[in-house]
Design a protein around this motif. Structure first.
Motif, PDB file in Angstrom:
ATOM      1  N   LEU A   1       0.846  -1.190   0.000  1.00  9.08           N
ATOM      2  CA  LEU A   1       0.000   0.000   0.000  1.00  9.08           C
ATOM      3  C   LEU A   1       0.884   1.243   0.000  1.00  9.08           C
ATOM      4  CD1 LEU A   1      -2.668  -1.100   2.640  1.00  9.08           C
ATOM      5  CD2 LEU A   1      -2.866  -1.183   0.148  1.00  9.08           C
ATOM      6  N   ASP A   2       0.251   2.417   0.000  1.00 10.33           N
ATOM      7  CA  ASP A   2       1.018   3.667  -0.009  1.00 10.33           C
ATOM      8  C   ASP A   2       1.999   3.711   1.151  1.00 10.33           C
ATOM      9  OD1 ASP A   2      -0.441   4.342  -2.190  1.00 10.33           O
ATOM     10  OD2 ASP A   2      -1.763   5.766  -1.177  1.00 10.33           O
ATOM     11  N   SER A   3       1.531   3.296   2.303  1.00 11.86           N
ATOM     12  CA  SER A   3       2.408   3.249   3.478  1.00 11.86           C
ATOM     13  C   SER A   3       2.178   1.916   4.178  1.00 11.86           C
ATOM     14  CB  SER A   3       2.102   4.414   4.432  1.00 11.86           C
ATOM     15  OG  SER A   3       0.768   4.384   4.849  1.00 11.86           O
ATOM     16  N   GLY A   4       3.186   1.094   4.187  1.00 13.25           N
ATOM     17  CA  GLY A   4       3.042  -0.203   4.819  1.00 13.25           C
ATOM     18  C   GLY A   4       2.456  -1.235   3.876  1.00 13.25           C
ATOM     19  N   GLU A   5       1.858  -2.268   4.478  1.00  9.36           N
ATOM     20  CA  GLU A   5       1.313  -3.380   3.717  1.00  9.36           C
ATOM     21  C   GLU A   5      -0.154  -3.575   4.051  1.00  9.36           C
ATOM     22  OE1 GLU A   5       4.817  -6.536   2.922  1.00  9.36           O
ATOM     23  OE2 GLU A   5       4.142  -6.403   5.019  1.00  9.36           O
ATOM     24  N   GLY A   6      -0.835  -4.266   3.153  1.00  7.15           N
ATOM     25  CA  GLY A   6      -2.234  -4.578   3.351  1.00  7.15           C
ATOM     26  C   GLY A   6      -2.500  -6.043   3.109  1.00  7.15           C
ATOM     27  N   VAL A   7      -3.738  -6.448   3.415  1.00  2.00           N
ATOM     28  CA  VAL A   7      -4.188  -7.817   3.174  1.00  2.00           C
ATOM     29  C   VAL A   7      -5.373  -7.748   2.221  1.00  2.00           C
ATOM     30  CG1 VAL A   7      -5.142  -9.918   4.186  1.00  2.00           C
ATOM     31  CG2 VAL A   7      -3.418  -8.605   5.438  1.00  2.00           C
TER      32      VAL A   7
END
Length: 676
Positions: free
Chosen positions: A488-494
């Protein structure tokens, strides 16, 4: 969330009879609205909303629903809405009306900043559908808009209801008392009743509103602010002596037209501004003016009064305050005929003395106080009204003094909006802090996408494409979730693609019936997670949701923020036993969820996570909802216990022991009395 009727006690006989009556009246009511559309086309607009088929913006879920039936209630609500906007974002406030005039008044004040919908007819299906789509945190009723089925549906969905600027005459209180079997549950349900005056407070207390929920906050209309800049908008009125007859009804206009000649003889050049209460009567009043032989112009046509014009027919909406600002004397309509009178405070806030007829039972205490203060006077006829108005206008000093008395009367009693706001804050603060971020919605053919711009600046179809790189797939208990780690833009997603389980998976692995985006699994979970995050519960932040339609079915995906350094309980127990602190943390997290009456449809050891600091998290809220009561909570916990036993039976070396369950329950009960 809220997609099914909740298990409450069966409706009382009186309420069941009321439901039959309202269902029977639904078609006649719709027919009546259609017929009224002959005179006011607004009654035919958005008819589906009257049946609960609203399409609110995604960002409004979890916000406030304010119901103000028509123009008077919208005007009364203005100071409160202005105060609420300082604490709630505009996208989290929805105002419903029953009349198109109320909708126009709302739009005149705030444009499209405040979402408007038409209120539902009071039947179970209509009211339930309306609430399921809007999903408010709280309902605020203005003045006396009490509908029994609305209130019951709110009880089922755990939505608190407040009655603000509450007014209740003795006759209305007696009517409610006659229907006590129907209305009794309502009075104990109301979270706040903010009474506009002392008699109303006493009447609500007698009906059974609990004393700790009943307070006298005063009339909201005292807090209405005049707009002095508007006084210079119409310079062609500044040189005239003006009588404004506001909110007049049938029978009053004809009497005023007949009597106007007398005042015109005494005050040369005087102008009558006639403001009928209901727009559908504008043409009829114009016909009366023609028949009365008075020269007049119509505001709706942009016509300007000449020096010899006798009457300005103010056949527009939302400009009554403007006319009061230009007035010398104001007459408050609905009082020369047995209507009960309208509120004089809007005129008095503009420093104008008021005249009113004998029929003021709707505001009896107010008009008594106005007479005592010297800011207004009661008259028995239109002829006496014109005679008194002429007398005041001839004496400039008297007119100015009475105007100042009117303004002082209003100023002394202001503060209702802040008192009402404080009462409402005590209700909403424990339920949901108004920190709801915006949601952007985009429809592209058969695809609808919602996303939180604070989590993801731009959301397109690529966000929902599972990565092809090895190692992106995440563990899910049943294997159905198809969860993947994405950037994602900042960090990670699921990213999780919704899939069916059991026998249905063989027939249709990932398709679900339905077409409405907001009813899809992805949007329902997205909306619920927003509410849970606002409550501070240990759940992932929703980032985006997508529905892809094909005929009468759809596929769905959701993206949530990755919770760093977490592993689910099943993974942890496959390697080593959990310490007692971890079990207690899990119990406390479940308890926090249950305290908010959130039922997790698939509470198991795969949907409970622990991070590196020992914090417990709960994930996967597909098909979850809020539920009333407590009996289901023990069953929810039992589901989790069964999942642990199941994993122990199927996984060699699974480090689970029944003694651990007692430790989890200990953590569950630490937040308060247990229900398991």
């Amino acid at each position: 969330m809220g997609r099914r009727p909740l298990a409450l006690s069966r409706a009382a006989l009186a309420h069941r009879g009321y439901r039959v009556l309202m269902r029977t009246l639904t078609l006649p009511v719709l027919g009546w609205l259609w017929l009224r559309g002959h005179k006011d086309a607004g009654y035919r607009e958005r008819m589906g909303e009257r049946l609960g088929f609203i399409d609110p913006t995604p960002a409004s879920a979890g916000g406030l629903w304010i119901h103000a039936a028509s123009v008077g209630e919208v005007q009364a609500a203005r100071p409160l809405i202005a105060a609420l906007r300082a604490e709630w974002p505009d996208h989290a406030i929805t105002v419903s009306t029953q009349s198109p005039n109320g909708a126009r008044t709302l739009h005149n004040h705030w444009g499209d900043a405040i979402q408007h919908v038409y209120a539902p007819i009071d039947t179970p299906g209509t009211a339930g559908r309306f609430l399921d789509r809007l999903q408010p945190s709280m309902l605020v009723l203005i003045e006396r808009e009490i509908w029994p089925e609305w209130l019951r549906q709110c009880r089922e969905r755990l939505i608190p209801v407040a009655l603000v600027n509450a007014r209740l005459s003795a006759d209305s209180a007696a009517s409610y008392e006659r229907w006590r079997a129907l209305m009794r549950p309502v009075w104990s349900q109301l979270a706040v009743v903010a009474a506009a005056d002392a008699p109303s407070e006493a009447h609500y207390a007698a009906l059974g509103v609990p004393p700790e929920r009943l307070l006298h906050t005063g009339n909201l209309k005292f807090d209405q602010r005049d707009t002095p800049d508007d006084a210079s908008r119409l310079p062609w009125l500044t040189r005239r002596a003006i009588v404004v007859a506001g909110s007049t009804h049938e029978g009053e206009e004809s009497a005023l037209i007949t009597s106007w000649h007398e005042l015109a003889r005494q005050i040369p050049g005087a102008l009558l501004i006639l403001v009928p209460r209901h727009p559908e009567r504008f043409d009829a009043v114009a016909q009366q003016l023609e028949e009365g032989g008075l020269s007049f112009v119509r505001r709706s046509r942009g016509e300007t009064p000449a020096d010899n014009t006798s009457v300005l027919l103010a056949d527009t909406m939302g400009e009554l305050t403007l006319w009061y600002l230009h007035a010398s004397v104001c007459f408050i309509g609905g009082s020369l005929v047995p209507i009960g009178g309208h509120n004089a405070l809007e005129a008095m806030a503009c420093a104008k003395p008021v005249l009113f007829g004998p029929h003021t039972q709707h505001f009896q205490e107010l008009y008594q106080d106005v007479e005592t203060s010297g800011a207004g006077e009661r008259v028995d006829s239109a002829r006496l009204l014109m005679r008194t108005a002429a007398q005041w206008m001839r004496d400039k000093a008297l007119l100015q003094r009475k105007g100042q008395l009117a303004r002082d009367f209003v100023l002394r009693q202001q503060g209702s909006s802040q008192r009402s706001l404080e009462a409402l804050r005590k209700v909403w603060a424990p339920i949901c802090p108004p920190l709801l971020t915006p949601v952007l919605a985009r429809d592209a053919g058969t695809q609808t996408v919602w996303h939180d711009p604070q989590q993801l600046a731009i959301c397109d179809a690529t966000v929902f494409q599972a990565p092809s790189i090895a190692g992106s797939a995440l563990a899910t208990g049943s294997g159905r979730g198809q969860a993947h780690r994405i950037a994602l833009d900042s960090g990670e997603g699921v990213l999780r693609h919704y899939r069916r389980g059991g026998l249905m998976a063989r027939l249709s692995p990932d398709r679900y019936l339905g077409r409405s985006p907001r009813d899809s699994r992805a949007m329902a979970e997205f909306t619920l997670l927003r509410r849970l995050r606002a409550w501070g519960l240990p759940v992932p932040a929703p980032v985006a949701a997508r529905q892809q339609r094909a005929g009468w079915s759809y596929k769905a995906d959701i993206v949530v923020a990755m919770i760093p350094q977490t592993r689910n309980v099943a993974q942890r127990l496959s390697e080593a036993p959990l310490p007692s602190d971890a079990w207690k943390a899990l119990g406390a997290a479940i308890r926090a969820m249950h305290e908010r009456q959130v039922f997790h449809a698939d509470l198991n050891c795969h949907n409970l996570l622990l991070d590196a600091q020992g914090q417990a998290w709960i994930v996967d809220f597909d098909k979850c909802e809020r539920r009333a009561g407590d009996s289901w909570k023990a069953q929810n916990l039992a589901r989790l216990q069964r999942s642990l036993r199941k994993e122990q039976a199927r996984r060699p070396g699974f480090q689970w022991d029944e003694a651990h369950w007692a430790v989890l329950l200990e953590g569950y009960r630490l937040d308060g009395p247990g229900t398991a």
